[in-house]
Structures are given as structure tokens and as C-alpha cells.
Write a protein that holds these residues in place. Structure first.
Motif, PDB file in Angstrom:
ATOM      1  N   ASN A   5       0.846  -1.198   0.000  1.00  0.00           N
ATOM      2  CA  ASN A   5       0.000   0.000   0.000  1.00  0.00           C
ATOM      3  C   ASN A   5       0.882   1.248   0.000  1.00  0.00           C
ATOM      4  OD1 ASN A   5      -1.684   2.224   0.755  1.00  0.00           O
ATOM      5  ND2 ASN A   5      -3.194   0.784   1.553  1.00  0.00           N
ATOM      6  N   LEU A   6       1.102   1.800  -1.175  1.00  0.00           N
ATOM      7  CA  LEU A   6       1.998   2.943  -1.304  1.00  0.00           C
ATOM      8  C   LEU A   6       1.447   4.187  -0.605  1.00  0.00           C
ATOM      9  CD1 LEU A   6       4.607   4.154  -2.514  1.00  0.00           C
ATOM     10  CD2 LEU A   6       3.246   4.822  -4.499  1.00  0.00           C
ATOM     11  N   LYS A   7       0.150   4.393  -0.705  1.00  0.00           N
ATOM     12  CA  LYS A   7      -0.454   5.591  -0.111  1.00  0.00           C
ATOM     13  C   LYS A   7      -0.182   5.645   1.386  1.00  0.00           C
ATOM     14  CE  LYS A   7      -4.807   8.163   0.174  1.00  0.00           C
ATOM     15  NZ  LYS A   7      -6.258   8.159  -0.099  1.00  0.00           N
ATOM     16  N   SER A 279      10.932  -9.266  -3.331  1.00  0.00           N
ATOM     17  CA  SER A 279       9.789  -8.530  -2.781  1.00  0.00           C
ATOM     18  C   SER A 279      10.207  -7.446  -1.789  1.00  0.00           C
ATOM     19  CB  SER A 279       8.830  -9.499  -2.090  1.00  0.00           C
ATOM     20  OG  SER A 279       9.481 -10.152  -1.007  1.00  0.00           O
ATOM     21  N   GLN A 280      11.455  -7.520  -1.305  1.00  0.00           N
ATOM     22  CA  GLN A 280      11.935  -6.501  -0.365  1.00  0.00           C
ATOM     23  C   GLN A 280      11.966  -5.105  -1.001  1.00  0.00           C
ATOM     24  OE1 GLN A 280      12.674  -7.138   2.947  1.00  0.00           O
ATOM     25  NE2 GLN A 280      11.760  -9.101   2.385  1.00  0.00           N
ATOM     26  N   ALA A 281      12.013  -5.074  -2.345  1.00  0.00           N
ATOM     27  CA  ALA A 281      12.096  -3.799  -3.059  1.00  0.00           C
ATOM     28  C   ALA A 281      10.723  -3.178  -3.320  1.00  0.00           C
ATOM     29  CB  ALA A 281      12.835  -3.987  -4.381  1.00  0.00           C
ATOM     30  N   ALA A 282       9.666  -3.751  -2.747  1.00  0.00           N
ATOM     31  CA  ALA A 282       8.303  -3.271  -3.025  1.00  0.00           C
ATOM     32  C   ALA A 282       8.141  -1.752  -2.866  1.00  0.00           C
ATOM     33  CB  ALA A 282       7.287  -4.019  -2.152  1.00  0.00           C
ATOM     34  N   PRO A 283       8.677  -1.134  -1.794  1.00  0.00           N
ATOM     35  CA  PRO A 283       8.511   0.326  -1.677  1.00  0.00           C
ATOM     36  C   PRO A 283       9.140   1.089  -2.842  1.00  0.00           C
ATOM     37  CG  PRO A 283       9.116  -0.612   0.442  1.00  0.00           C
ATOM     38  CD  PRO A 283       9.277  -1.703  -0.563  1.00  0.00           C
ATOM     39  N   LEU A 284      10.357   0.727  -3.225  1.00  0.00           N
ATOM     40  CA  LEU A 284      11.026   1.428  -4.326  1.00  0.00           C
ATOM     41  C   LEU A 284      10.312   1.188  -5.661  1.00  0.00           C
ATOM     42  CD1 LEU A 284      14.835   0.919  -3.527  1.00  0.00           C
ATOM     43  CD2 LEU A 284      13.448   2.977  -3.198  1.00  0.00           C
ATOM     44  N   LEU A 285       9.833  -0.021  -5.869  1.00  0.00           N
ATOM     45  CA  LEU A 285       9.101  -0.329  -7.107  1.00  0.00           C
ATOM     46  C   LEU A 285       7.815   0.487  -7.194  1.00  0.00           C
ATOM     47  CD1 LEU A 285       9.520  -4.226  -7.134  1.00  0.00           C
ATOM     48  CD2 LEU A 285      10.750  -2.585  -8.560  1.00  0.00           C
ATOM     49  N   ALA A 286       7.117   0.596  -6.059  1.00  0.00           N
ATOM     50  CA  ALA A 286       5.863   1.354  -6.035  1.00  0.00           C
ATOM     51  C   ALA A 286       6.123   2.846  -6.238  1.00  0.00           C
ATOM     52  CB  ALA A 286       5.137   1.111  -4.712  1.00  0.00           C
ATOM     53  N   ILE A 287       7.220   3.356  -5.668  1.00  0.00           N
ATOM     54  CA  ILE A 287       7.572   4.765  -5.852  1.00  0.00           C
ATOM     55  C   ILE A 287       7.888   5.032  -7.324  1.00  0.00           C
ATOM     56  CG2 ILE A 287       9.332   6.520  -5.359  1.00  0.00           C
ATOM     57  CD1 ILE A 287       9.429   5.311  -2.471  1.00  0.00           C
ATOM     58  N   ALA A 288       8.549   4.090  -7.978  1.00  0.00           N
ATOM     59  CA  ALA A 288       8.845   4.240  -9.412  1.00  0.00           C
ATOM     60  C   ALA A 288       7.564   4.396 -10.214  1.00  0.00           C
ATOM     61  CB  ALA A 288       9.649   3.033  -9.909  1.00  0.00           C
ATOM     62  N   ASP A 289       6.570   3.565  -9.928  1.00  0.00           N
ATOM     63  CA  ASP A 289       5.270   3.686 -10.627  1.00  0.00           C
ATOM     64  C   ASP A 289       4.584   5.001 -10.308  1.00  0.00           C
ATOM     65  OD1 ASP A 289       5.298   1.257 -12.048  1.00  0.00           O
ATOM     66  OD2 ASP A 289       4.560   0.145 -10.312  1.00  0.00           O
ATOM     67  N   PHE A 290       4.702   5.439  -9.074  1.00  0.00           N
ATOM     68  CA  PHE A 290       4.097   6.692  -8.624  1.00  0.00           C
ATOM     69  C   PHE A 290       4.630   7.891  -9.431  1.00  0.00           C
ATOM     70  CE2 PHE A 290       4.914  10.412  -5.823  1.00  0.00           C
ATOM     71  CZ  PHE A 290       3.613  10.848  -5.646  1.00  0.00           C
ATOM     72  N   ILE A 291       5.902   7.826  -9.802  1.00  0.00           N
ATOM     73  CA  ILE A 291       6.523   8.944 -10.527  1.00  0.00           C
ATOM     74  C   ILE A 291       5.830   9.235 -11.846  1.00  0.00           C
ATOM     75  CG2 ILE A 291       8.633   9.486 -11.868  1.00  0.00           C
ATOM     76  CD1 ILE A 291      10.216   8.510  -9.381  1.00  0.00           C
ATOM     77  N   THR A 292       5.412   8.208 -12.562  1.00  0.00           N
ATOM     78  CA  THR A 292       4.723   8.450 -13.846  1.00  0.00           C
ATOM     79  C   THR A 292       3.218   8.630 -13.665  1.00  0.00           C
ATOM     80  OG1 THR A 292       4.722   6.039 -14.190  1.00  0.00           O
ATOM     81  CG2 THR A 292       6.399   7.318 -15.364  1.00  0.00           C
ATOM     82  N   ALA A 293       2.680   8.242 -12.513  1.00  0.00           N
ATOM     83  CA  ALA A 293       1.236   8.367 -12.311  1.00  0.00           C
ATOM     84  C   ALA A 293       0.844   9.677 -11.642  1.00  0.00           C
ATOM     85  CB  ALA A 293       0.743   7.189 -11.450  1.00  0.00           C
ATOM     86  N   ARG A 294       1.823  10.405 -11.097  1.00  0.00           N
ATOM     87  CA  ARG A 294       1.504  11.598 -10.296  1.00  0.00           C
ATOM     88  C   ARG A 294       0.889  12.716 -11.132  1.00  0.00           C
ATOM     89  NH1 ARG A 294       6.045  15.369 -10.381  1.00  0.00           N
ATOM     90  NH2 ARG A 294       7.520  14.601 -11.928  1.00  0.00           N
ATOM     91  N   LYS A 295       0.160  13.601 -10.426  1.00  0.00           N
ATOM     92  CA  LYS A 295      -0.540  14.718 -11.076  1.00  0.00           C
ATOM     93  C   LYS A 295       0.044  16.070 -10.665  1.00  0.00           C
ATOM     94  CE  LYS A 295      -3.446  11.770 -12.810  1.00  0.00           C
ATOM     95  NZ  LYS A 295      -3.130  11.248 -14.162  1.00  0.00           N
ATOM     96  N   SER A 296       1.109  16.047  -9.871  1.00  0.00           N
ATOM     97  CA  SER A 296       1.727  17.315  -9.451  1.00  0.00           C
ATOM     98  C   SER A 296       3.198  17.079  -9.151  1.00  0.00           C
ATOM     99  CB  SER A 296       1.045  17.862  -8.203  1.00  0.00           C
ATOM    100  OG  SER A 296       1.236  17.000  -7.100  1.00  0.00           O
TER     101      SER A 296
END
Length: 296
Positions: A5-7, A279-296
Motif C-alpha cells: 500500500n503505497l499511499k 519482494s523486499q524492493a516493493a517500496p522502491l518499485l511502487a515509488i517508481a510507478d508513482f513517478i509516472t502516475a503523479r498529477k503534481s
């Protein structure tokens, strides 16, 4: 296994960073300069650089406590770059993070000094406050952060950026140089300083460097897209500044659709570099996806 859960992760880490930043810089005499420094340091934002540092340190077996002083120092350095970037002699912006820029509130003279003060204090703070870290690892962090800000990093990128304003023949290679240095260098330092603190080996550093360089460039491509597609309210700063300043951007060279494709490819490559961590990299992987999905 439950999905990451990245949020919630970002909200928790952001709250920790905010509390520590607030504590890190009490007001003293002369009050004006401390208030100016705090005004920009505590103005909000995603706190992406500190969070990347914390996440990488934890990935390699380190702790939040080990990495928090460096995480705060990274945000101090980033804030310095924003204060100086907004000055009339640089990008000349009136708003940052939804508030008037530092020089609009305190004047150009105090804004310059606030940036200088934050940069110097970042190194003092991380060296004094870091506990339970091998001094050799801490020295690597100091060197890495110094390099990220220098003419070989952020400063060099800003010089080429200013030099290219209004020029019609800026190439993709030059644009990549600007943003690998102006934006990417500090993002890379954020990831790798977390790794340094935890005593990363050469292969881990190499993988994380690939990850960081790719997310850094993707971050800038998305910034360029948002400058065109988002409103000033969404961005918290003036939209359309690149066009007004006659800056070459990725969309101006590739168009919006191809720019998005390129950003997505960079994120794919970034995530592939972390496959050794599982799976230990889950936070970094999720942050990577967040970078292209962000709106600001």
C-alpha cells in the motif's frame, strides 16, 4: 501476500520526515534568516528524496534512525535548490508549493542567504545527528551529497539550462545532460546515500544507480508534461513556465504521447534493475510507478 500500500507508506514516512524537519531547525537570533529557512523547508511537498533515502537504507538492512539525518539533509539541499531556482536571476517564479516563493516574502537578499544557510546546515546536521553508522559509510554520504550539488551535479545542470533558454536547436542529448544533473543528481544521491549508510556492496550500488538514474529522468519528463497539462493550482507553482521562458522540453521535442512512452520505458528499466532484491524492493518499485502516475 498482501499487496503493498503505497499511499499508507508515503503518508507514514512523510509524517516522520515532517516531524523531524520541524525539530531540526529551531528559530534563533537573527530570527529573520531562520524563519526564512523554515518557511521553505516546511512548506510541504512530496518529500520524495528523504523517503527514497529511508526506503533504500531499509531495503539493505539499515534502520530509519540511521538514515533520518541524511534524509533531512537531502530535503534541506533540495529546498535550497528550489529557493535559488525561483529567484529572478534564475527561473523567476512567484509561487512554489502553492505559496509565494521565498524571495517574494523575505526579499532576494534573505532568500539567497536562506538557501546558503540550508546547504551548509545540511552537512552539519547529518554529520552531528547520524548515529550507529560506520564513519567510513558516513564519509561516503558526505562526498556523494557534495558531488550531487556541485558543478558536476545540480549546479552544472542549472548552468546549461540557463544557457539553453530561448535557443531553438537544443538536442535530446543536451536536455538529458541538463536533467540528469539538475534533477537526477540529487534523486540519485537520495537513493545511493541510503545504500551507503547500510554498507551496500558494489553490485547493489550499481543496480540502485541504474534504478535512480532512470527514475530521475522519468521524473523530469513527467514534470515537463505536467507543465503543459496541469493547472497552477494542481502543481502548486506557475504552469506553462517552460513555454514562457522558451525552454526546450521533452514534449517540445517528442510530443506529449511519445514523452509518456519514454517515461514509461525508463520506469520499466528502473524496476528491472531491482530484480535481485525480490519482494523486499516493493517500496522502491511502487515509488517508481508513482513517478509516472503523479498529477503534481
Amino acid at each position: 501476500m498482501p499487496s503493498f500500500n503505497l499511499k499508507d507508506y508515503l503518508a507514514h514516512r512523510q509524517a516522520l520526515v515532517e516531524a523531524k524537519l520541524n525539530e531540526s531547525l529551531p528559530v534563533a537570533y537573527p530570527e529573520k534568516i531562520y524563519e526564512s529557512m523554515r518557511y521553505s523547508l516546511l512548506a510541504g511537498g512530496k518529500r520524495l528524496r528523504p523517503i527514497l533515502c529511508l526506503a533504500t537504507c531499509e531495503l539493505l538492512g539499515g534502520t530509519l534512525e540511521m538514515a533520518m539525518p541524511t534524509a533531512c539533509a537531502l530535503e534541506m539541499i533540495h529546498t535550497m535548490s528550489l529557493i535559488h531556482d525561483d529567484l529572478p536571476a534564475m527561473d523567476n517564479d512567484d509561487f512554489r508549493r502553492g505559496k509565494p516563493t521565498n524571495h517574494k516574502v523575505y526579499g532576494e537578499d534573505i532568500a539567497i542567504l536562506a538557501g546558503d544557510g540550508l546547504l551548509a546546515y545540511a552537512f552539519e546536521y547529518l554529520t552531528i545527528k547520524t548515529q550507529n553508522v560506520d564513519p567510513r559509510h558516513l564519509l561516503k554520504v558526505v562526498t556523494r551529497l557534495g558531488h550531487a550539488v556541485s558543478a558536476a551535479g545540480l549546479v552544472g545542470g542549472q548552468v546549461v539550462d540557463l544557457d539553453c533558454e530561448g535557443k531553438p536547436d537544443v538536442t535530446v542529448e543536451t536536455l538529458n545532460f541538463i536533467h540528469a544533473h539538475k534533477t537526477g543528481a540529487l534523486l540519485e544521491a537520495s537513493v545511493l546515500s541510503g545504500a551507503d549508510l547500510a554498507g551496500a556492496n558494489e553490485e547493489q550500488i550499481a543496480r540502485l544507480k541504474t534504478f535512480a538514474q532512470n527514475i530521475g529522468l522519468a521524473f523530469q519528463i513527467i514534470d515537463d508534461i505536467l507543465d503543459i497539462t496541469a493547472t497552477s493550482e494542481e502543481l502548486g507553482k506557475t504552469a506553462g513556465k517552460d513555454l514562457t521562458a522558451q525552454k526546450t522540453t521533452y514534449p517540445s521535442l517528442w510530443g506529449l504521447e511519445e514523452s509518456k512512452v519514454q517515461a514509461d520505458q525508463l520506469i520499466t528499466q528502473a524496476k528491472a534493475a531491482l530484480d535481485i532484491f525480490g519482494s523486499q524492493a516493493a517500496p522502491l518499485l511502487a515509488i517508481a510507478d508513482f513517478i509516472t502516475a503523479r498529477k503534481s
